[in-house]
Design a protein around this motif. Sequence first.
Motif, PDB file in Angstrom:
ATOM      1  N   SER A 179      54.463  51.803  32.867  1.00  0.00           N
ATOM      2  CA  SER A 179      54.913  50.499  32.376  1.00  0.00           C
ATOM      3  C   SER A 179      53.940  49.406  32.786  1.00  0.00           C
ATOM      4  CB  SER A 179      56.332  50.190  32.859  1.00  0.00           C
ATOM      5  OG  SER A 179      56.361  50.039  34.251  1.00  0.00           O
ATOM      6  N   CYS A 180      53.321  49.530  33.967  1.00  0.00           N
ATOM      7  CA  CYS A 180      52.305  48.550  34.375  1.00  0.00           C
ATOM      8  C   CYS A 180      51.093  48.634  33.460  1.00  0.00           C
ATOM      9  CB  CYS A 180      51.869  48.786  35.818  1.00  0.00           C
ATOM     10  SG  CYS A 180      53.113  48.283  37.012  1.00  0.00           S
ATOM     11  N   ALA A 181      50.687  49.833  33.096  1.00  0.00           N
ATOM     12  CA  ALA A 181      49.540  50.005  32.205  1.00  0.00           C
ATOM     13  C   ALA A 181      49.819  49.377  30.851  1.00  0.00           C
ATOM     14  CB  ALA A 181      49.201  51.483  32.055  1.00  0.00           C
ATOM     15  N   ARG A 182      51.048  49.560  30.354  1.00  0.00           N
ATOM     16  CA  ARG A 182      51.391  48.963  29.061  1.00  0.00           C
ATOM     17  C   ARG A 182      51.456  47.448  29.154  1.00  0.00           C
ATOM     18  NH1 ARG A 182      55.068  53.231  28.787  1.00  0.00           N
ATOM     19  NH2 ARG A 182      56.720  51.860  29.463  1.00  0.00           N
ATOM     20  N   ALA A 183      51.868  46.920  30.322  1.00  0.00           N
ATOM     21  CA  ALA A 183      52.029  45.485  30.490  1.00  0.00           C
ATOM     22  C   ALA A 183      50.695  44.771  30.687  1.00  0.00           C
ATOM     23  CB  ALA A 183      52.954  45.195  31.674  1.00  0.00           C
ATOM     24  N   ALA A 184      49.643  45.483  31.081  1.00  0.00           N
ATOM     25  CA  ALA A 184      48.337  44.852  31.299  1.00  0.00           C
ATOM     26  C   ALA A 184      47.847  44.231  30.002  1.00  0.00           C
ATOM     27  CB  ALA A 184      47.334  45.883  31.805  1.00  0.00           C
ATOM     28  N   ASN A 185      47.369  43.017  30.094  1.00  0.00           N
ATOM     29  CA  ASN A 185      46.911  42.288  28.920  1.00  0.00           C
ATOM     30  C   ASN A 185      45.481  42.709  28.587  1.00  0.00           C
ATOM     31  OD1 ASN A 185      46.087  40.458  27.009  1.00  0.00           O
ATOM     32  ND2 ASN A 185      46.695  38.653  28.157  1.00  0.00           N
ATOM     33  N   PRO A 186      45.276  43.350  27.429  1.00  0.00           N
ATOM     34  CA  PRO A 186      43.920  43.763  27.077  1.00  0.00           C
ATOM     35  C   PRO A 186      42.992  42.582  26.793  1.00  0.00           C
ATOM     36  CG  PRO A 186      45.404  44.140  25.244  1.00  0.00           C
ATOM     37  CD  PRO A 186      46.250  43.691  26.419  1.00  0.00           C
ATOM     38  N   LYS A 187      43.526  41.379  26.735  1.00  0.00           N
ATOM     39  CA  LYS A 187      42.699  40.202  26.485  1.00  0.00           C
ATOM     40  C   LYS A 187      42.439  39.404  27.764  1.00  0.00           C
ATOM     41  CE  LYS A 187      42.921  39.148  21.693  1.00  0.00           C
ATOM     42  NZ  LYS A 187      43.085  38.034  20.766  1.00  0.00           N
ATOM     43  N   THR A 188      42.659  40.026  28.922  1.00  0.00           N
ATOM     44  CA  THR A 188      42.372  39.361  30.190  1.00  0.00           C
ATOM     45  C   THR A 188      40.865  39.295  30.389  1.00  0.00           C
ATOM     46  OG1 THR A 188      44.459  40.067  31.150  1.00  0.00           O
ATOM     47  CG2 THR A 188      42.712  39.445  32.684  1.00  0.00           C
ATOM     48  N   LEU A 189      40.367  38.108  30.605  1.00  0.00           N
ATOM     49  CA  LEU A 189      38.937  37.829  30.713  1.00  0.00           C
ATOM     50  C   LEU A 189      38.647  37.226  32.083  1.00  0.00           C
ATOM     51  CD1 LEU A 189      36.112  37.317  29.335  1.00  0.00           C
ATOM     52  CD2 LEU A 189      37.069  35.127  28.581  1.00  0.00           C
ATOM     53  N   VAL A 190      37.755  37.847  32.830  1.00  0.00           N
ATOM     54  CA  VAL A 190      37.318  37.292  34.115  1.00  0.00           C
ATOM     55  C   VAL A 190      36.039  36.513  33.855  1.00  0.00           C
ATOM     56  CG1 VAL A 190      36.547  37.843  36.447  1.00  0.00           C
ATOM     57  CG2 VAL A 190      38.360  39.203  35.385  1.00  0.00           C
ATOM     58  N   VAL A 191      36.006  35.257  34.295  1.00  0.00           N
ATOM     59  CA  VAL A 191      34.853  34.391  34.049  1.00  0.00           C
ATOM     60  C   VAL A 191      34.271  33.933  35.384  1.00  0.00           C
ATOM     61  CG1 VAL A 191      34.042  32.237  32.995  1.00  0.00           C
ATOM     62  CG2 VAL A 191      35.868  33.555  31.891  1.00  0.00           C
ATOM     63  N   TYR A 192      32.957  34.136  35.527  1.00  0.00           N
ATOM     64  CA  TYR A 192      32.219  33.649  36.685  1.00  0.00           C
ATOM     65  C   TYR A 192      31.395  32.460  36.236  1.00  0.00           C
ATOM     66  CZ  TYR A 192      33.447  38.205  38.576  1.00  0.00           C
ATOM     67  OH  TYR A 192      34.145  39.306  39.002  1.00  0.00           O
ATOM     68  N   LYS A 193      31.536  31.343  36.928  1.00  0.00           N
ATOM     69  CA  LYS A 193      30.812  30.123  36.587  1.00  0.00           C
ATOM     70  C   LYS A 193      30.561  29.324  37.848  1.00  0.00           C
ATOM     71  CE  LYS A 193      33.522  26.464  35.155  1.00  0.00           C
ATOM     72  NZ  LYS A 193      33.196  25.703  36.301  1.00  0.00           N
ATOM     73  N   THR A 194      29.602  28.394  37.766  1.00  0.00           N
ATOM     74  CA  THR A 194      29.391  27.493  38.897  1.00  0.00           C
ATOM     75  C   THR A 194      30.414  26.368  38.806  1.00  0.00           C
ATOM     76  OG1 THR A 194      27.820  26.078  37.746  1.00  0.00           O
ATOM     77  CG2 THR A 194      26.912  28.007  38.917  1.00  0.00           C
TER      78      THR A 194
END
Length: 156
Positions: free
Chosen positions: A23-38
């Motif tokens: 259920s956690c795998a199904r709940a994970a958002n495939p559009k989650t984006l990690v952004v690294y910036k200054t």
Amino acid sequence: MISQAIHRRGLLLSGAAALLVSSCARAANPKTLVVYKTPYCGCCKGWVAHMTRAGFTPTIHEVEDLAPVRARYGVPFKLSSCHTGVIGGYVIEGHVPADDVARLLREKPKALGLTAPGMPIGSPGMEVPDRPAERFDTLLLLDRSGRTQVFATHGA
């Protein structure tokens, strides 16, 4: 009798754990984006807003130096920009349009990710009033040596 009860209890617990994991795998958002910036970059905020409007869920990590992040994900300096994103096992370097990221995730090519080198005027986050968008390419980053191919062309 006691060993059977312990065995049944173990089976129940392992079954419950399997349900929780699935259920956690199904709940994970495939559009989650990690952004690294200054912390100093304003155009990065514009790109993050563009990605959010397109349905992505960004998590921002502010760092003083992006070079180690780019090295970790295989983005050569000549293909760099002002921020680096990671999504679905791919790196997204610079002002790459959300539609290109969605296409990448849909098609799943064998590559490291996408890059829009530099900071092209008119790209998401780099809009300038009264200036037409520059023509720019989103490049598919094929490997750590910097080999690329054009993924999409944008602008005039």
